[in-house]
Design an enzyme around this catalytic site. Sequence first.
Site, PDB file in Angstrom:
ATOM      1  N   PHE A  22      15.066  32.825  62.848  1.00  9.73           N
ATOM      2  CA  PHE A  22      15.791  34.032  62.483  1.00  9.73           C
ATOM      3  C   PHE A  22      17.290  33.807  62.457  1.00  9.73           C
ATOM      4  O   PHE A  22      18.027  34.674  62.081  1.00  9.73           O
ATOM      5  CB  PHE A  22      15.447  35.172  63.453  1.00  9.73           C
ATOM      6  CG  PHE A  22      13.972  35.400  63.603  1.00  9.73           C
ATOM      7  CD1 PHE A  22      13.156  35.428  62.487  1.00  9.73           C
ATOM      8  CD2 PHE A  22      13.401  35.553  64.850  1.00  9.73           C
ATOM      9  CE1 PHE A  22      11.791  35.626  62.610  1.00  9.73           C
ATOM     10  CE2 PHE A  22      12.027  35.742  64.986  1.00  9.73           C
ATOM     11  CZ  PHE A  22      11.221  35.780  63.872  1.00  9.73           C
TER      12      PHE A  22
ATOM     13  N   TRP B 275      16.760  41.902  59.584  1.00  9.19           N
ATOM     14  CA  TRP B 275      17.521  40.843  60.263  1.00  9.19           C
ATOM     15  C   TRP B 275      16.573  39.786  60.817  1.00  9.19           C
ATOM     16  O   TRP B 275      16.875  38.591  60.784  1.00  9.19           O
ATOM     17  CB  TRP B 275      18.348  41.441  61.402  1.00  9.19           C
ATOM     18  CG  TRP B 275      19.127  40.417  62.186  1.00  9.19           C
ATOM     19  CD1 TRP B 275      20.393  39.972  61.928  1.00  9.19           C
ATOM     20  CD2 TRP B 275      18.700  39.705  63.358  1.00  9.19           C
ATOM     21  NE1 TRP B 275      20.776  39.032  62.857  1.00  9.19           N
ATOM     22  CE2 TRP B 275      19.750  38.846  63.744  1.00  9.19           C
ATOM     23  CE3 TRP B 275      17.529  39.695  64.106  1.00  9.19           C
ATOM     24  CZ2 TRP B 275      19.667  38.008  64.851  1.00  9.19           C
ATOM     25  CZ3 TRP B 275      17.442  38.855  65.206  1.00  9.19           C
ATOM     26  CH2 TRP B 275      18.495  38.025  65.565  1.00  9.19           C
ATOM     27  N   HIS B 276      15.420  40.214  61.312  1.00  9.83           N
ATOM     28  CA  HIS B 276      14.485  39.273  61.924  1.00  9.83           C
ATOM     29  C   HIS B 276      13.826  38.346  60.919  1.00  9.83           C
ATOM     30  O   HIS B 276      13.404  37.248  61.284  1.00  9.83           O
ATOM     31  CB  HIS B 276      13.414  40.030  62.715  1.00  9.83           C
ATOM     32  CG  HIS B 276      13.872  40.457  64.070  1.00  9.83           C
ATOM     33  ND1 HIS B 276      14.615  41.588  64.284  1.00  9.83           N
ATOM     34  CD2 HIS B 276      13.700  39.885  65.291  1.00  9.83           C
ATOM     35  CE1 HIS B 276      14.876  41.710  65.581  1.00  9.83           C
ATOM     36  NE2 HIS B 276      14.347  40.697  66.209  1.00  9.83           N
ATOM     37  N   GLY B 277      13.704  38.769  59.685  1.00  6.96           N
ATOM     38  CA  GLY B 277      13.061  37.878  58.729  1.00  6.96           C
ATOM     39  C   GLY B 277      13.044  38.461  57.326  1.00  6.96           C
ATOM     40  O   GLY B 277      13.020  39.682  57.142  1.00  6.96           O
TER      41      GLY B 277
END
Length: 489
Positions: free
Chosen positions: A489, A324-326
Site C-alpha cells: 500500500f 488509499w489502501h489499494g
Amino acid sequence: MLFNSLDFALFFPVVFLLYWAFAKHLTLRNTFLLAASYFFYGWWDWRFLFLIAFSSLVDFFVGKYLYKATGSAKRKLLLWTSISVNIGLLAYFKYANFFIESFVDSFRLFGQELEVAPLQIILPVGISFYTFQTLSYTIDIYKRKLEPTHNALAFFTFVAFFPQLVAGPIERASHLLPQFFKTYHFNYKHVKSGLLLMAFGLFKKMVIADRAAILVNQVYGDPGSYDGYQLVVATFFFAVQIYCDFSGYSDIAIGIARTMGFDLMKNFDSPYFSKSITEFWRRWHISLSTWFRDYVYIPLGGSRGGKYKTYANLFIVFLVSGLWHGAAFTFVIWGAIHGVIIVLEKAFTKQREDIKKNFQKLKLSKLYALGSLLITFFIVCVAWVFFRAESLREAGLILKNSLDLNYGKLFHGGLGTMGLAEAEIYLLVVFIVLLVLFELSHRKIPMARYVSHRPIYMRWSLYIVVVFTLLVFGIYGDDQVSEFIYFQF
C-alpha cells in the site's frame, strides 16, 4: 529490506553501533542516518531513491517559500504545487492501471472492447506513507501551525527515517522533525525497552501472522474449493494475520527508533477489543485515521454543516481511505462498509445509549459490552473479506458460501486440508490466546515497565522463552508470507 530478514539482522547492529558512535555530533549523526535510511530503502530497488529524494526536495523548498509568502494567491499556488506533485506521483504509480482498467470496463458494459494494455509500472514501496508524511508538513505550514526547517539534512532524514519509512507510523513533522535537532545520550532502559518491543513485534509477525498467512493464502487463493466453515476459519485467521502483521511492523519500528533515542507515535491500541466501528478506528492504524481526520474530514467541513453534511463527510473519508489502501474496487467497498456503519452509529447514537442504559439497569453491563465487542468484530471480519479477496466476485462467493457452515466437518479432518496441519492450527490458536491474554492484562501498562518490575529470574526466563519461540516457531524462508502486508500500500 525486511525487518524479519537476515539482511536486516546484519544491517541493524551495524547501524546501531555506528549511530551511537556518531551520536554526539549532530550533523554527522543525521548524515549517517540519512545514508543508512537510503541504503535500507534502496535495497528493494535503487531507482526508488530518486522518487523519495525528489518528493523531499519539492516539499523542503515549497515549505520555505510558503512560510515567507504573504499573498493568498501565491500561498495557494505553492500549496497546490506540493499537493499536485505528491498526489500526482502517487496517482501515477499506484492508480494509473486502475483507472485504465476501469475505463476499459466501462466500455465493455456497452459491448465495446478497447485494446488498451496496462502500463508496466513498479509500485514504489512505502510511497503512500511518505507521501502523506511530506504532505502534512506543507499543509501545516500553510495553516501556520508549523514553521519550516531550514536544515535540508534534517528534513530529508525525517522523510526517509528507515524504521517507519515503509509502513509507518505516518509521523507529523511537528512531532518527529524536532527530534533530529536533539542530541541523545545512550540510555540502557530505552534500548532494552526498544529491543523488547522489537521482539514482541517479531513474535506477532513471524510466529502468528506468517503462520496464519499460509492457511489464508491457500484458502483465499481458491475459495471455491472450500466449505463454508473453512472460509469462516480462514477469514478469522486473516483478521488475526493482518493485525499481527501490521501492528507487529509498528512495534518493531517504534522499538528500533527507541533504541536510538527517537519517539514514534503509537499506531495500534488493541483494536479488536473495540465495542463499535467508531472506536475501532480510534485504535486501528491511529496515524492514518488521525491524518484523514485532520487533512480530509475537517477541511471538508467536519461536523460543522449539520448532521447530513457530517454523514457525507464521514462516508467520503472512508471511501478515500479504502482507495488509499489499494487500487481496486474491493478496497473501495471495504472502506464503504466502514463508512456506512460509522454513519449509522452516529445517526443512532441516542438509541444506542438508551439500549446501553437499559442493560445497565438490568445489571447486564458486561453482557452488553461483550455483545458490542462481538458484533463489532463480526462487522470488521465481513469487511476484511473484501479487503483480502482478489475480486468482488470472489468476495461475494466467499460470503455466500460462508453461510453454509456445516460445522459437523470441523472436527473430522477438515482443518488439515487448509495449508497447515491440524496440530499446527491448534498451536496457532494457543499463540493467539496468549496474545489476547497479554493484551487484555497489559493494555494500560507499557510492556517494558511491566517486565522491568519482575524479579531478575522472571525477566531472563521471559527473554529466553521469547528468543526460543522465535527460533523454533517463527516462519523462515517463505517469500510468500514473510513480506509485510502493508508494503503493497
